[in-house]
Design a protein around this motif. Structure first.
Motif, PDB file in Angstrom:
ATOM      1  N   GLY A   3     111.420  49.251 -69.732  1.00 13.40           N
ATOM      2  CA  GLY A   3     110.869  48.490 -70.838  1.00 13.40           C
ATOM      3  C   GLY A   3     111.817  47.444 -71.368  1.00 13.40           C
ATOM      4  O   GLY A   3     113.038  47.573 -71.275  1.00 13.40           O
ATOM      5  N   ARG A   4     111.244  46.384 -71.906  1.00  9.15           N
ATOM      6  CA  ARG A   4     112.043  45.318 -72.503  1.00  9.15           C
ATOM      7  C   ARG A   4     111.220  44.621 -73.578  1.00  9.15           C
ATOM      8  O   ARG A   4     110.065  44.258 -73.349  1.00  9.15           O
ATOM      9  CB  ARG A   4     112.467  44.312 -71.417  1.00  9.15           C
ATOM     10  CG  ARG A   4     113.362  43.182 -71.895  1.00  9.15           C
ATOM     11  CD  ARG A   4     114.807  43.614 -72.017  1.00  9.15           C
ATOM     12  NE  ARG A   4     115.641  42.487 -72.428  1.00  9.15           N
ATOM     13  CZ  ARG A   4     116.295  41.681 -71.582  1.00  9.15           C
ATOM     14  NH1 ARG A   4     116.207  41.885 -70.275  1.00  9.15           N
ATOM     15  NH2 ARG A   4     117.036  40.694 -72.042  1.00  9.15           N
ATOM     16  N   HIS A   5     111.802  44.486 -74.753  1.00 12.26           N
ATOM     17  CA  HIS A   5     111.167  43.733 -75.830  1.00 12.26           C
ATOM     18  C   HIS A   5     111.937  42.433 -76.001  1.00 12.26           C
ATOM     19  O   HIS A   5     113.149  42.438 -76.216  1.00 12.26           O
ATOM     20  CB  HIS A   5     111.197  44.538 -77.139  1.00 12.26           C
ATOM     21  CG  HIS A   5     110.623  43.801 -78.302  1.00 12.26           C
ATOM     22  ND1 HIS A   5     111.054  43.991 -79.590  1.00 12.26           N
ATOM     23  CD2 HIS A   5     109.647  42.845 -78.368  1.00 12.26           C
ATOM     24  CE1 HIS A   5     110.373  43.203 -80.410  1.00 12.26           C
ATOM     25  NE2 HIS A   5     109.527  42.505 -79.690  1.00 12.26           N
ATOM     26  N   ALA A  33     106.386  42.208 -75.391  1.00 11.46           N
ATOM     27  CA  ALA A  33     106.855  43.538 -75.027  1.00 11.46           C
ATOM     28  C   ALA A  33     106.378  43.832 -73.611  1.00 11.46           C
ATOM     29  O   ALA A  33     105.204  43.630 -73.290  1.00 11.46           O
ATOM     30  CB  ALA A  33     106.327  44.580 -75.995  1.00 11.46           C
ATOM     31  N   TRP A  77     106.410  46.571 -70.228  1.00 10.22           N
ATOM     32  CA  TRP A  77     106.710  47.823 -69.546  1.00 10.22           C
ATOM     33  C   TRP A  77     106.376  47.640 -68.079  1.00 10.22           C
ATOM     34  O   TRP A  77     105.262  47.268 -67.721  1.00 10.22           O
ATOM     35  CB  TRP A  77     105.904  48.990 -70.114  1.00 10.22           C
ATOM     36  CG  TRP A  77     106.084  50.231 -69.272  1.00 10.22           C
ATOM     37  CD1 TRP A  77     105.231  50.729 -68.327  1.00 10.22           C
ATOM     38  CD2 TRP A  77     107.215  51.103 -69.277  1.00 10.22           C
ATOM     39  NE1 TRP A  77     105.747  51.861 -67.746  1.00 10.22           N
ATOM     40  CE2 TRP A  77     106.974  52.113 -68.307  1.00 10.22           C
ATOM     41  CE3 TRP A  77     108.407  51.137 -69.991  1.00 10.22           C
ATOM     42  CZ2 TRP A  77     107.879  53.129 -68.059  1.00 10.22           C
ATOM     43  CZ3 TRP A  77     109.314  52.155 -69.735  1.00 10.22           C
ATOM     44  CH2 TRP A  77     109.041  53.139 -68.785  1.00 10.22           C
ATOM     45  N   ILE A  96     108.687  48.184 -81.600  1.00 11.43           N
ATOM     46  CA  ILE A  96     108.544  48.465 -80.174  1.00 11.43           C
ATOM     47  C   ILE A  96     109.579  49.511 -79.775  1.00 11.43           C
ATOM     48  O   ILE A  96     110.770  49.379 -80.112  1.00 11.43           O
ATOM     49  CB  ILE A  96     108.747  47.184 -79.328  1.00 11.43           C
ATOM     50  CG1 ILE A  96     107.792  46.076 -79.781  1.00 11.43           C
ATOM     51  CG2 ILE A  96     108.565  47.504 -77.854  1.00 11.43           C
ATOM     52  CD1 ILE A  96     106.333  46.368 -79.551  1.00 11.43           C
ATOM     53  N   LEU A 137     105.796  52.720 -73.053  1.00 12.30           N
ATOM     54  CA  LEU A 137     105.870  51.849 -74.222  1.00 12.30           C
ATOM     55  C   LEU A 137     105.097  52.450 -75.385  1.00 12.30           C
ATOM     56  O   LEU A 137     103.976  52.943 -75.222  1.00 12.30           O
ATOM     57  CB  LEU A 137     105.291  50.477 -73.857  1.00 12.30           C
ATOM     58  CG  LEU A 137     104.876  49.525 -74.976  1.00 12.30           C
ATOM     59  CD1 LEU A 137     106.100  49.046 -75.751  1.00 12.30           C
ATOM     60  CD2 LEU A 137     104.128  48.329 -74.388  1.00 12.30           C
ATOM     61  N   GLY A 145     104.297  51.220 -79.556  1.00 16.14           N
ATOM     62  CA  GLY A 145     104.565  50.163 -80.513  1.00 16.14           C
ATOM     63  C   GLY A 145     103.407  49.899 -81.449  1.00 16.14           C
ATOM     64  O   GLY A 145     102.270  50.331 -81.209  1.00 16.14           O
TER      65      GLY A 145
END
Length: 578
Positions: free
Chosen positions: A345-347, A354, A356, A449, A456, A458
């Motif tokens: 994952g990365r926001h 966001a 995933w 998030i 994920l 959020g």
């Protein structure tokens, strides 16, 4: 101007820089009050005899090779996936005011197809000879029909962005033919050279400070090409201007998380090619280093924004194109980026995306602004929109972007009710209008998030409907669990009676079968259950809808929607499970 539209116009203009407003007023006055005059040349225009590094070739929007020659022989040309009549001998350059196929027309004047034709023309064959004939005829006719002072050339043929793009492909063509020792008629060669010089002069005097964004950066690329190609005092000033714009815009246009501030993955890739071109063309080492670092930061972001099929998400305007070719171009400046290692994952807090990337789900969630306040022209009213893939295949898709004409296709692509989010009272969450304009903008808030080994989780809210009676607010929550299930909960709070609609645009490869509380989704051997639940009474529907994965491409698919009519608050739960 319609008096009733004045508030919307004010909401659109109030976000702009004063420099944008004054520059646009000046351009309007120029266009309406001043007649075009032939641009004067320097006493002598010299082409730089020294070789300079050339950026790699970027994605072609036209046929190549023998196919291109055959099409032109038939009087046709395919650009952006659309084949149009183009003429032969006397070419149809679509001059004057163009209301349909505007993007096709301006792409015609980029002359990338003429470069592809030149690549065939240097081949020692009958096809090469025919290509050389077509190339000579088309260039000769363009110089006669589309020079600066000819009627109808100003809107698109001598548009600054078109000139900047055309300079790159034209100079490539010149160097290609020269390198192959192709002897052009001296009169044609001189006219072509002088016209290129006038184009660069016009571009230098009409830099798009009113539009800014990717247009301003492309102007810098065009000036860099011309500055390296010509050898005059004026051309050296073009290079200095290009360098100033490039360094300044690297700071303004690339956000801290590496995203391009127009928040379109497609235009992010387009701009990456421009950073790369500037990193190769600009002569000063410090400036080139800034461009290389900017490209690398942008590449890291682009690698995350890809579905398992390698194509980028379609938030805002643009096509779902493959990112691999753009990332591979980094080798030209000593950078290489792979799209495969991005897992987990990365926001991206600055772009508001966001991500995933895992098994079986890949999810992209738009929890950011629609674009920069000074230039949201490529924005769509898609706040809290979701795209996703299941087991490597796209499932919920964005409506995409068909064209840039002021028509129903454009309105459909930008509308909230076309996206995988919630629409209240038939109103767009951001006030998108005409082709590129945006008045009131939805602002996300309370974005939280989180990622763990299951995926994920959020929540996010936006205020795009607060101006409506009862001040509705949309809040969305998303959660993935260990059973590979996705839960998406939408809450619309406020007061009063409202019409509320939400839904999901299916990738055309999936079919849907209605069941009691939703749909069964099937594609090949894969099957998913999509369940919709609420304490209020909802109407479920399957609606035929268009999907535009690329410019000029329309595929019919299905939108799975729910509708509600009644008082708020409303809570709707969507569950997607294998």
């Amino acid at each position: 101007m319609n008096v009733l539209a004045l508030p919307r116009t004010f909401r659109t203009l109030k976000h702009l820089h004063w420099s944008q407003l004054t520059m646009r007023a000046w351009r309007t006055a120029q266009r309406r009050l001043l007649r075009p005059k032939r641009l004067a040349l320097d006493a002598a225009v010299h082409v730089n005899p020294q070789a300079f590094p050339t950026p790699p070739e970027f994605n072609a929007s036209c046929p190549r090779g023998e196919e291109l020659v055959e099409m032109l022989d038939r009087g046709e040309l395919r650009l952006l996936n659309q084949t149009c009549s183009f003429g032969s001998g006397k070419w149809d350059w679509r001059l004057g005011q163009v209301d349909e196929h505007r993007l096709w027309t301006v792409t015609l004047h980029y002359h990338q197809w003429m470069y592809e034709l030149a690549k065939v023309a240097v081949q020692p064959s009958a096809v090469g000879s025919n290509a050389m004939r077509l190339w000579t005829e088309s260039l000769t006719d363009w110089l006669e029909s589309c020079d600066y002072d000819q009627p109808g050339t100003q809107p698109l043929a001598w548009n600054s962005y078109a000139i900047a793009t055309r300079l790159g492909w034209s100079i490539r063509s010149w160097r290609l033919l020269s390198g192959a020792s192709i002897q052009l008629d001296p009169s044609l060669e001189n006219r072509w050279r002088d016209c290129l010089y006038r184009q660069a002069t016009h571009l230098s005097r009409n830099i798009e400070w009113d539009l800014r964004a990717n247009h301003l950066l492309r102007d810098a690329v065009g000036l860099a090409w011309a500055g390296r190609f010509f050898d005059t005092d004026r051309s050296r000033r073009w290079l200095e201007t290009a360098q100033r714009i490039a360094v300044q815009q690297a700071k303004e246009q690339v956000l801290d998380d590496g995203s391009h501030f127009e928040l379109s993955p497609f235009y992010h890739l387009e701009v990456m090619d421009d950073w790369l071109s500037l990193a190769i063309l600009l002569p000063h080492a410090e400036c080139r280093q800034v461009m290389c670092k900017t490209w690398k930061r942008s590449a890291e972001y682009a690698a995350w924004l890809c579905h398992p099929d390698g194509k980028v998400a379609q938030f805002n305007d643009g096509a779902a194109i493959d990112a691999a070719a753009t990332l591979a171009h980094g080798k030209a400046i000593g950078e290489g980026t792979s799209i495969t290692p991005c897992q987990g994952g990365r926001h991206f807090p600055d772009s508001g995306v966001a991500v995933w990337r895992g098994e079986p789900w890949t999810i992209f969630w738009d929890v950011g602004d629609v674009g920069p306040d000074c230039q949201p022209g490529h924005a769509q009213a898609d706040t809290l929109n979701i795209e996703c893939s299941f087991k490597g295949q796209r499932l919920f898709v964005d409506p995409g972007c068909y064209s840039y004409d002021n028509n129903e296709n454009r309105r459909y692509d930008r509308a909230t009710r076309s996206h995988n989010t919630v629409c209240v009272d038939g109103t767009d969450s951001s006030e998108v209008w005409h082709i590129f304009r945006v008045g009131r903008r939805a602002r996300p808030s309370d974005v939280q998030i989180h990622f763990d080994d299951t995926g994920l989780t959020g929540t996010a809210t936006h205020d795009g409907y607060r101006h409506l009676p009862g001040s509705p607010t949309h809040r969305r929550q998303i959660q993935m669990d260990r059973d590979q299930k996705i839960l998406i909960s939408d809450s619309i709070t406020g007061t009063g009676e409202h019409e509320v609609e939400g839904g999901w645009l299916l990738d055309p490869r999936w079919t849907a079968t209605a069941v009691a509380d939703g749909w069964t989704l099937s594609s090949g051997e894969e099957t998913l259950q999509l369940k919709i639940s609420s304490q209020q009474t909802l109407q479920l529907a399957m609606q035929p809808s268009p999907y535009h994965p690329d410019y000029g491409v329309e595929i019919q698919t299905i939108r799975l929607s729910w509708q509600y009519s009644g008082s708020l608050p409303l809570h709707v739960r969507c569950e997607v499970s294998p």
